[in-house]
Design a protein around this motif. Structure first.
Motif, PDB file in Angstrom:
ATOM      1  N   ALA A 157       0.863  -1.182   0.000  1.00  0.00           N
ATOM      2  CA  ALA A 157       0.000   0.000   0.000  1.00  0.00           C
ATOM      3  C   ALA A 157       0.899   1.231   0.000  1.00  0.00           C
ATOM      4  O   ALA A 157       2.115   1.136   0.215  1.00  0.00           O
ATOM      5  CB  ALA A 157      -0.913  -0.013   1.219  1.00  0.00           C
ATOM      6  N   LEU A 158       0.319   2.391  -0.243  1.00  0.00           N
ATOM      7  CA  LEU A 158       1.093   3.635  -0.357  1.00  0.00           C
ATOM      8  C   LEU A 158       0.789   4.617   0.766  1.00  0.00           C
ATOM      9  O   LEU A 158      -0.362   4.762   1.177  1.00  0.00           O
ATOM     10  CB  LEU A 158       0.797   4.331  -1.684  1.00  0.00           C
ATOM     11  CG  LEU A 158       1.260   3.651  -2.973  1.00  0.00           C
ATOM     12  CD1 LEU A 158       0.820   4.474  -4.175  1.00  0.00           C
ATOM     13  CD2 LEU A 158       2.755   3.463  -2.979  1.00  0.00           C
ATOM     14  N   VAL A 159       1.830   5.271   1.227  1.00  0.00           N
ATOM     15  CA  VAL A 159       1.699   6.464   2.062  1.00  0.00           C
ATOM     16  C   VAL A 159       2.386   7.593   1.307  1.00  0.00           C
ATOM     17  O   VAL A 159       3.524   7.438   0.847  1.00  0.00           O
ATOM     18  CB  VAL A 159       2.358   6.276   3.441  1.00  0.00           C
ATOM     19  CG1 VAL A 159       2.468   7.605   4.168  1.00  0.00           C
ATOM     20  CG2 VAL A 159       1.557   5.295   4.286  1.00  0.00           C
ATOM     21  N   SER A 160       1.711   8.710   1.124  1.00  0.00           N
ATOM     22  CA  SER A 160       2.299   9.825   0.380  1.00  0.00           C
ATOM     23  C   SER A 160       2.390  11.070   1.243  1.00  0.00           C
ATOM     24  O   SER A 160       1.633  11.244   2.199  1.00  0.00           O
ATOM     25  CB  SER A 160       1.478  10.120  -0.885  1.00  0.00           C
ATOM     26  OG  SER A 160       0.234  10.690  -0.550  1.00  0.00           O
ATOM     27  N   PHE A 161       3.327  11.942   0.892  1.00  0.00           N
ATOM     28  CA  PHE A 161       3.504  13.210   1.606  1.00  0.00           C
ATOM     29  C   PHE A 161       4.227  14.188   0.686  1.00  0.00           C
ATOM     30  O   PHE A 161       4.875  13.783  -0.283  1.00  0.00           O
ATOM     31  CB  PHE A 161       4.299  12.998   2.898  1.00  0.00           C
ATOM     32  CG  PHE A 161       5.614  12.292   2.697  1.00  0.00           C
ATOM     33  CD1 PHE A 161       6.768  12.990   2.402  1.00  0.00           C
ATOM     34  CD2 PHE A 161       5.673  10.907   2.783  1.00  0.00           C
ATOM     35  CE1 PHE A 161       7.963  12.336   2.203  1.00  0.00           C
ATOM     36  CE2 PHE A 161       6.864  10.230   2.584  1.00  0.00           C
ATOM     37  CZ  PHE A 161       8.023  10.958   2.291  1.00  0.00           C
TER      38      PHE A 161
END
Length: 231
Positions: A157-161
């Motif tokens: 899964a992705l975490v973006s910032f």
């Protein structure tokens, strides 16, 4: 942090129908597609592997690991790309098999247990920063051949910032799963489960470090195991 599990779909198939012993490898090709199935709705125009609609785009230097159902593995290389880079053809040699599983990108240490059907691989805990995208080596996906076609779906899964400062060399995410048992990166076992994959971490760590040069104002992504986490 809540992240979404991204599943895959599978059936058996074979492009080359010649009968051979299980130890003899035959040249064959698979057509591959890959899609996150997420609506990112972002304005970044610097993506190299991630489309604006969440589709994962192939590149010409991609390789995948293909597993025959007896557990033997082979590395397949990208032979051609569609104009929009959403479809790739991978070629290589593998033993004749009733079904084929695949891991993208290729990992030399990955394996398939012929008895259980579990794929063993590793999600990197140290990833390379790519502006507007993710580290291609961390974006793992599995598939199974259907009439010579591989339809990949992500394991992670992705975490973006968005980075708002200059002179940053690394960013570390530390998160503990709410169930207290799984990890966000490291070794894992993936069960294809008739098109509804189940992924279980096999040891691992609860932190991921993104390294490299960061540009202020750019969006970055980390890939981690799916789950619900506490920061």
């Amino acid at each position: 942090i809540a992240v979404l599990f991204l599943a895959a779909a599978c059936s058996s198939g074979l492009e080359s129908g010649l009968a051979n012993p299980f130890t003899h490898k035959t040249r064959m090709s698979f057509e591959a597609t890959r899609d996150f199935g997420l609506d990112l709705s972002l304005d970044d125009d610097t993506r190299t592997n991630l489309g604006t609609d969440g589709a994962v785009l192939w590149s010409k230097d991609e390789t995948i690991t293909v597993f025959a159902d007896n557990g033997t593995s082979s590395t397949f290389k990208c032979k051609s790309l569609s104009d929009d880079s959403r479809t790739a053809v991978f070629s290589g040699s593998a033993v004749i098999s009733d079904s084929y599983y695949a891991l993208s990108p290729a990992q030399s240490g990955a394996s398939l247990d012929a008895s259980s059907g579990l794929i063993s691989a590793e999600l990197p805990a140290v990833q390379t920063a790519v502006a507007g995208s993710f580290d291609p080596a961390a974006s793992l996906a599995i598939a199974c051949a259907r009439d010579g076609e591989l339809n990949f779906r992500n394991i992670g899964a992705l975490v973006s910032f968005v980075v708002r400062n200059d002179d940053i060399n690394s960013i570390t995410l530390i998160a503990g799963p709410k169930d207290g048992t799984s990890s966000i990166a490291g070794p894992f076992l993936a069960d294809y489960n008739n098109g509804e994959p189940e992924v279980v971490t096999d040891g691992g760590v609860n932190e991921i470090t993104l390294q490299g040069g960061f540009s202020s104002g750019s969006r970055y992504y980390m890939v981690l195991m799916p789950g619900e986490y506490e920061d």
